[in-house]
Design a protein around this motif. Structure first.
Motif: not given
Length: 425
Positions: A13, A96, A119-120, A166, A168, A171, A187, A260, A319, A321, A341
């Motif tokens: 990221q 991260h 991230e989450l 983060s 979004t 998230q 973002h 996932y 999350v 995409s 999301p």
């Protein structure tokens, strides 16, 4: 300023941010598993760390995830100690934390400020659990307990990090209030100059044929073809979709693995399971219009989005995409799942059409209707691109926001000290 990035698959990221900081004159280094020797990447010195071999040990299944994170954290700690002993002292650590690597780094550099990519946070209830009953892991009531255990790593980082970033609001909002207040939403950024409409774009099929803007093309993308991203819903819609749009070519992009969620039964893939489920209801001539491309290079991916007549994006409440925003940047007309999301970035009837995630019949109706309505496609595609340019453009919005976040970290008050403390007198 000395900046250290931590990411097991660097740049991940941070693919735009790390190089941009180096270009601004900062001394930027990164620790990662991705390289085997010291490497220069876009002005960033990338250093490897290695995982020590560990013997088998008895663990409760819920602790396996944490064990792997501590293993990486210990290895990263030892690599950081060598950097410290060689004279390196970061002002800011950007990590991260998802793989645990940064867990002990403020024990090495207690004066460093740390910012983490959030991230989450795993919520032990709906919609993170129970959204899709078909793929429930078990019925014993313990799944929520297992999910809560996955947050141990998050909580260990809350104690040592000054701030979070983060991509979004969806998230960021999964995180508990005490830390949510320290998370800035910016973002990762979409390169809207590279990802833009192109009437001359051409996509080459695996058999050598080419498709362009004059062809009717339905596109669907997963990193890996799996239920979390709605592959099963799309495949179950496919027989009716092929019948409704007899001239359409269908491009399905993605790998055979699992990113996932639950794994398929041993020896099988989700891709093949759902092909087998629907293949008997699709004629050979219609099946010839379905093209599984596997994973494709970025230039081919961009061309695919540029020629797309209707792009389909489905996801659990999870999350978001990059591919959805990339499709919007290319001016694609989109039918997407009406999940949280997605609603954050796409407005039904304005920048795309939304449909209930589980309603395959409604999905077919909406795709078919949009494929047959050139005026609606042009309007939705233009609005989708305008929204991404205004809110998610890499150069004008996201990268400046990320840089400001990193540079502001150095001015923040230190988190409470970690490691041994001197007794009070």
């Amino acid at each position: 300023m000395n900046i250290l990035f931590i990411h097991q698959n660097f740049p991940g990221q941070f693919r735009h941010l790390a190089g941009a900081l180096a270009a601004r004159g900062h001394s930027v280094k990164a620790l990662t598993l991705r390289v085997t020797q010291v490497t220069d990447w876009n002005g960033v010195q990338v250093l490897p760390y290695r995982l020590a071999r560990t013997g088998g040990q008895a663990l409760h299944p819920w602790m396996t995830d944490m064990d792997s994170k501590v293993t990486r954290a210990e290895a990263c700690y030892h690599a950081a100690c060598k950097m410290r002993d060689a004279g390196f002292a970061p002002d800011v650590i950007v990590a991260h934390p998802g793989w645990g690597e940064s867990m002990f780094l403020r024990d090495v550099w207690p004066e460093a400020r740390m910012g983490i990519y959030c991230e989450l946070y795993h919520l032990p209830g709906y919609p993170h659990l129970g959204f899709d009953p078909e793929f429930r892991r078990d019925d014993s009531g313990t799944e929520a307990l297992r999910i809560r255990m996955k947050n141990l790593n998050n909580h260990l980082h809350f104690d040592i990090a000054q701030a979070g970033l983060s991509p979004t609001a969806f998230q960021a909002d999964t995180f508990p209030p005490p830390f949510r207040d320290r998370i800035r939403v910016v973002h990762d950024g979409i390169d809207t100059q590279a990802l833009r409409p192109d009437a001359e774009a051409v996509f080459a099929l695996p058999d050598g044929r080419t498709l362009g803007r004059g062809d009717e093309v339905i596109t669907f993308v997963n990193r890996n073809l799996e239920p979390y991203r709605g592959y099963h819903v799309f495949m179950r819609a496919l027989p009716a979709l092929l019948a409704a749009r007899p001239g359409a070519q269908v491009l399905i992009v993605g790998g055979d693995g699992v990113s996932y969620g639950a794994h398929p039964p041993a020896g099988r893939t989700w891709k093949q399971i759902f092909i087998d489920e629907v293949r008997g209801r699709i004629s050979d001539s219609d099946w010839a219009r379905v093209h599984f491309t596997g994973r494709i290079p970025q230039d081919q991916f961009r061309a695919m989005l540029q020629i797309s007549t209707v792009h389909v994006y489905l996801t659990y409440p999870f999350v978001l995409s990059w591919s959805l925003l990339e499709a919007m940047a290319c001016g694609a007309a989109i039918v997407a799942s009406d999940t949280d999301p997605v609603r954050e970035v796409l407005r039904d009837g304005d920048t795309g059409w939304l449909v209930d995630f589980f309603d395959a019949a409604a999905l077919v109706r909406r795709i078919a209707a949009l494929a047959g309505d050139g005026v609606a496609r042009a309007r939705l595609g233009a609005a989708a691109r305008a929204h991404v340019v205004a809110q998610y453009d890499l150069e004008t919005r996201c990268l400046p926001g990320q840089i400001d976040w990193v540079e502001s970290l150095a001015k923040m008050q230190l988190a409470p000290p970690v490691g041994p403390r001197q007794p009070s007198v």
